[in-house]
Design a protein around this motif. Structure first.
Motif, PDB file in Angstrom:
ATOM      1  N   ARG A  36       0.641   8.981   0.057  1.00 56.28           N
ATOM      2  CA  ARG A  36       0.324   9.437  -1.297  1.00 56.28           C
ATOM      3  C   ARG A  36       1.371  10.418  -1.806  1.00 56.28           C
ATOM      4  O   ARG A  36       1.799  10.353  -2.958  1.00 56.28           O
ATOM      5  CB  ARG A  36      -1.066  10.077  -1.315  1.00 56.28           C
ATOM      6  CG  ARG A  36      -1.551  10.518  -2.708  1.00 56.28           C
ATOM      7  CD  ARG A  36      -2.966  11.054  -2.646  1.00 56.28           C
ATOM      8  NE  ARG A  36      -3.909   9.996  -2.301  1.00 56.28           N
ATOM      9  CZ  ARG A  36      -4.439   9.151  -3.185  1.00 56.28           C
ATOM     10  NH1 ARG A  36      -4.116   9.258  -4.482  1.00 56.28           N
ATOM     11  NH2 ARG A  36      -5.299   8.234  -2.800  1.00 56.28           N
ATOM     12  N   ALA A  39       4.576   8.575  -2.676  1.00 54.65           N
ATOM     13  CA  ALA A  39       4.419   7.857  -3.945  1.00 54.65           C
ATOM     14  C   ALA A  39       4.537   8.826  -5.122  1.00 54.65           C
ATOM     15  O   ALA A  39       5.197   8.528  -6.129  1.00 54.65           O
ATOM     16  CB  ALA A  39       3.074   7.146  -3.976  1.00 54.65           C
ATOM     17  N   CYS A  44       5.466   6.858  -8.586  1.00 53.37           N
ATOM     18  CA  CYS A  44       4.747   5.591  -8.709  1.00 53.37           C
ATOM     19  C   CYS A  44       3.299   5.800  -8.294  1.00 53.37           C
ATOM     20  O   CYS A  44       2.920   6.876  -7.829  1.00 53.37           O
ATOM     21  CB  CYS A  44       5.404   4.504  -7.864  1.00 53.37           C
ATOM     22  SG  CYS A  44       5.386   4.840  -6.080  1.00 53.37           S
ATOM     23  N   SER A  45       2.471   4.779  -8.451  1.00 56.31           N
ATOM     24  CA  SER A  45       1.070   4.888  -8.088  1.00 56.31           C
ATOM     25  C   SER A  45       0.919   4.997  -6.574  1.00 56.31           C
ATOM     26  O   SER A  45       1.814   4.604  -5.814  1.00 56.31           O
ATOM     27  CB  SER A  45       0.283   3.675  -8.584  1.00 56.31           C
ATOM     28  OG  SER A  45       0.594   2.525  -7.817  1.00 56.31           O
ATOM     29  N   ALA A  46      -0.201   5.512  -6.128  1.00 55.77           N
ATOM     30  CA  ALA A  46      -0.436   5.721  -4.709  1.00 55.77           C
ATOM     31  C   ALA A  46      -0.408   4.433  -3.909  1.00 55.77           C
ATOM     32  O   ALA A  46      -0.103   4.439  -2.710  1.00 55.77           O
ATOM     33  CB  ALA A  46      -1.768   6.445  -4.497  1.00 55.77           C
ATOM     34  N   MET A  47      -0.755   3.312  -4.550  1.00 55.82           N
ATOM     35  CA  MET A  47      -0.828   2.045  -3.828  1.00 55.82           C
ATOM     36  C   MET A  47       0.477   1.249  -3.875  1.00 55.82           C
ATOM     37  O   MET A  47       0.662   0.315  -3.096  1.00 55.82           O
ATOM     38  CB  MET A  47      -1.961   1.188  -4.403  1.00 55.82           C
ATOM     39  CG  MET A  47      -3.337   1.800  -4.237  1.00 55.82           C
ATOM     40  SD  MET A  47      -3.688   2.252  -2.503  1.00 55.82           S
ATOM     41  CE  MET A  47      -3.670   0.629  -1.738  1.00 55.82           C
ATOM     42  N   THR A  48       1.399   1.613  -4.763  1.00 49.81           N
ATOM     43  CA  THR A  48       2.636   0.828  -4.904  1.00 49.81           C
ATOM     44  C   THR A  48       3.436   0.717  -3.604  1.00 49.81           C
ATOM     45  O   THR A  48       3.906  -0.377  -3.271  1.00 49.81           O
ATOM     46  CB  THR A  48       3.520   1.431  -6.011  1.00 49.81           C
ATOM     47  OG1 THR A  48       2.834   1.334  -7.262  1.00 49.81           O
ATOM     48  CG2 THR A  48       4.845   0.681  -6.114  1.00 49.81           C
ATOM     49  N   TYR A  50       2.576   0.329  -0.703  1.00 51.55           N
ATOM     50  CA  TYR A  50       1.994  -0.647   0.215  1.00 51.55           C
ATOM     51  C   TYR A  50       2.423  -2.077  -0.111  1.00 51.55           C
ATOM     52  O   TYR A  50       2.213  -2.980   0.694  1.00 51.55           O
ATOM     53  CB  TYR A  50       0.468  -0.534   0.212  1.00 51.55           C
ATOM     54  CG  TYR A  50      -0.039   0.723   0.886  1.00 51.55           C
ATOM     55  CD1 TYR A  50      -0.122   0.807   2.278  1.00 51.55           C
ATOM     56  CD2 TYR A  50      -0.406   1.834   0.136  1.00 51.55           C
ATOM     57  CE1 TYR A  50      -0.573   1.969   2.900  1.00 51.55           C
ATOM     58  CE2 TYR A  50      -0.861   2.995   0.745  1.00 51.55           C
ATOM     59  CZ  TYR A  50      -0.941   3.055   2.128  1.00 51.55           C
ATOM     60  OH  TYR A  50      -1.381   4.202   2.738  1.00 51.55           O
ATOM     61  N   ARG A  51       3.016  -2.272  -1.255  1.00 50.02           N
ATOM     62  CA  ARG A  51       3.567  -3.601  -1.567  1.00 50.02           C
ATOM     63  C   ARG A  51       4.883  -3.837  -0.831  1.00 50.02           C
ATOM     64  O   ARG A  51       5.340  -4.971  -0.697  1.00 50.02           O
ATOM     65  CB  ARG A  51       3.801  -3.747  -3.082  1.00 50.02           C
ATOM     66  CG  ARG A  51       2.553  -3.639  -3.952  1.00 50.02           C
ATOM     67  CD  ARG A  51       2.865  -3.988  -5.383  1.00 50.02           C
ATOM     68  NE  ARG A  51       3.210  -5.408  -5.533  1.00 50.02           N
ATOM     69  CZ  ARG A  51       3.738  -5.939  -6.634  1.00 50.02           C
ATOM     70  NH1 ARG A  51       4.025  -5.142  -7.676  1.00 50.02           N
ATOM     71  NH2 ARG A  51       4.003  -7.214  -6.705  1.00 50.02           N
ATOM     72  N   ARG A  54       4.217  -1.426   5.391  1.00 49.57           N
ATOM     73  CA  ARG A  54       2.889  -1.498   5.996  1.00 49.57           C
ATOM     74  C   ARG A  54       2.206  -0.135   5.977  1.00 49.57           C
ATOM     75  O   ARG A  54       1.023  -0.023   5.669  1.00 49.57           O
ATOM     76  CB  ARG A  54       2.999  -1.988   7.442  1.00 49.57           C
ATOM     77  CG  ARG A  54       3.414  -3.432   7.597  1.00 49.57           C
ATOM     78  CD  ARG A  54       3.230  -3.901   9.045  1.00 49.57           C
ATOM     79  NE  ARG A  54       3.945  -3.063   9.997  1.00 49.57           N
ATOM     80  CZ  ARG A  54       5.220  -3.274  10.355  1.00 49.57           C
ATOM     81  NH1 ARG A  54       5.898  -4.290   9.834  1.00 49.57           N
ATOM     82  NH2 ARG A  54       5.807  -2.492  11.236  1.00 49.57           N
ATOM     83  N   ASP A  55       2.964   0.892   6.344  1.00 52.31           N
ATOM     84  CA  ASP A  55       2.394   2.229   6.457  1.00 52.31           C
ATOM     85  C   ASP A  55       3.524   3.250   6.507  1.00 52.31           C
ATOM     86  O   ASP A  55       4.704   2.915   6.341  1.00 52.31           O
ATOM     87  CB  ASP A  55       1.509   2.345   7.708  1.00 52.31           C
ATOM     88  CG  ASP A  55       2.225   1.875   8.978  1.00 52.31           C
ATOM     89  OD1 ASP A  55       3.474   1.936   9.024  1.00 52.31           O
ATOM     90  OD2 ASP A  55       1.538   1.445   9.918  1.00 52.31           O
TER      91      ASP A  55
END
Length: 220
Positions: A36, A39, A44-48, A50-51, A54-55
């Motif tokens: 987080r 990001a 960028c967004s917290a989930m970006t 992960y695209r 992996r981690d």
């Protein structure tokens, strides 16, 4: 529906993340960094992330692999410029390149050796980059022994050099060594004289002289 990522999109994002994450991991340690936070720093967004990864460990492996490749490239360039018939001291160019990389890129250097080792079998890119650097150093000392410039076990000589260079480098990065000659001044702001503390360059040159002397062939 998420946009399909082109190879260029992926490369651009990974490079942007590399720059941000290198600073974060080097200054806060792996345990002090979250996906987080990365990001947020990247904007960028917290989930970006992960695209693309992996981690967090995947990001750290990418950052370390890039650092190892830059480190290896610096050493390779120095080794290639050494004449075939060079004397022992001329081969110190590789040692100077080693230290120069660390001083030029302190965050990258710390990530190479100042982090908990990762399971390289899980990260082929990191394993290949790390092996590239160590193959260069190993081949360098094998050549010196084969040519009679140095005497002894090339692997043992290599480890002795590495521990010495690493110790000097970490002390320099921690500002625990004398200043470089260009930065030494007396209380009046004038350049120091030879009677004052030796420069950092002089300390390193002395280390190399001692190391070379210890591995030179014994003459009867």
């Amino acid at each position: 529906m998420p946009k399909t990522l082109s190879p260029e999109d992926i490369q651009q994002f990974r490079e942007a993340m590399r720059r941000v994450a290198e600073n974060a991991f080097a200054t806060r340690g792996a345990q002090g960094v979250t996906m987080r936070e990365l990001a947020k720093e990247l904007g960028c967004s917290a989930m970006t992330p992960y695209r693309y990864f992996r981690d967090k460990d995947d990001i750290l492996a990418m950052v370390r692999a890039a650092a190892f490749n830059r480190f290896a490239a610096r050493l390779e360039a120095a080794a290639q410029n050494i004449p075939a018939a060079a004397s022992a001291i001329d081969h110190s160019a590789v040692s100077y390149a080693y230290v120069a990389f660390a001083l030029d890129e302190p965050h990258a250097y710390r990530l190479l050796f100042d982090q908990t080792p990762q399971q390289q079998s899980a990260y082929p890119e990191l394993a290949a980059a790390s092996q590239r650097a160590w193959r260069l150093l190993g081949a360098h000392f094998e050549r010196l022994v084969a040519a009679g410039v140095l005497e002894g076990d090339p692997a043992l000589i290599g480890y002795a050099y590495w521990t010495s260079l690493h110790g000097f480098t970490m002390l320099a990065l921690a500002n625990q060594l004398p200043l470089p000659a260009a930065q030494q001044t007396d209380t009046d702001g004038d350049a120091t004289t030879a009677a004052h503390e030796p420069s950092r360059e002089a300390v390193f040159a002395q280390i190399l002289r001692m190391l070379w002397r210890g591995a030179l062939p014994q003459r009867n």
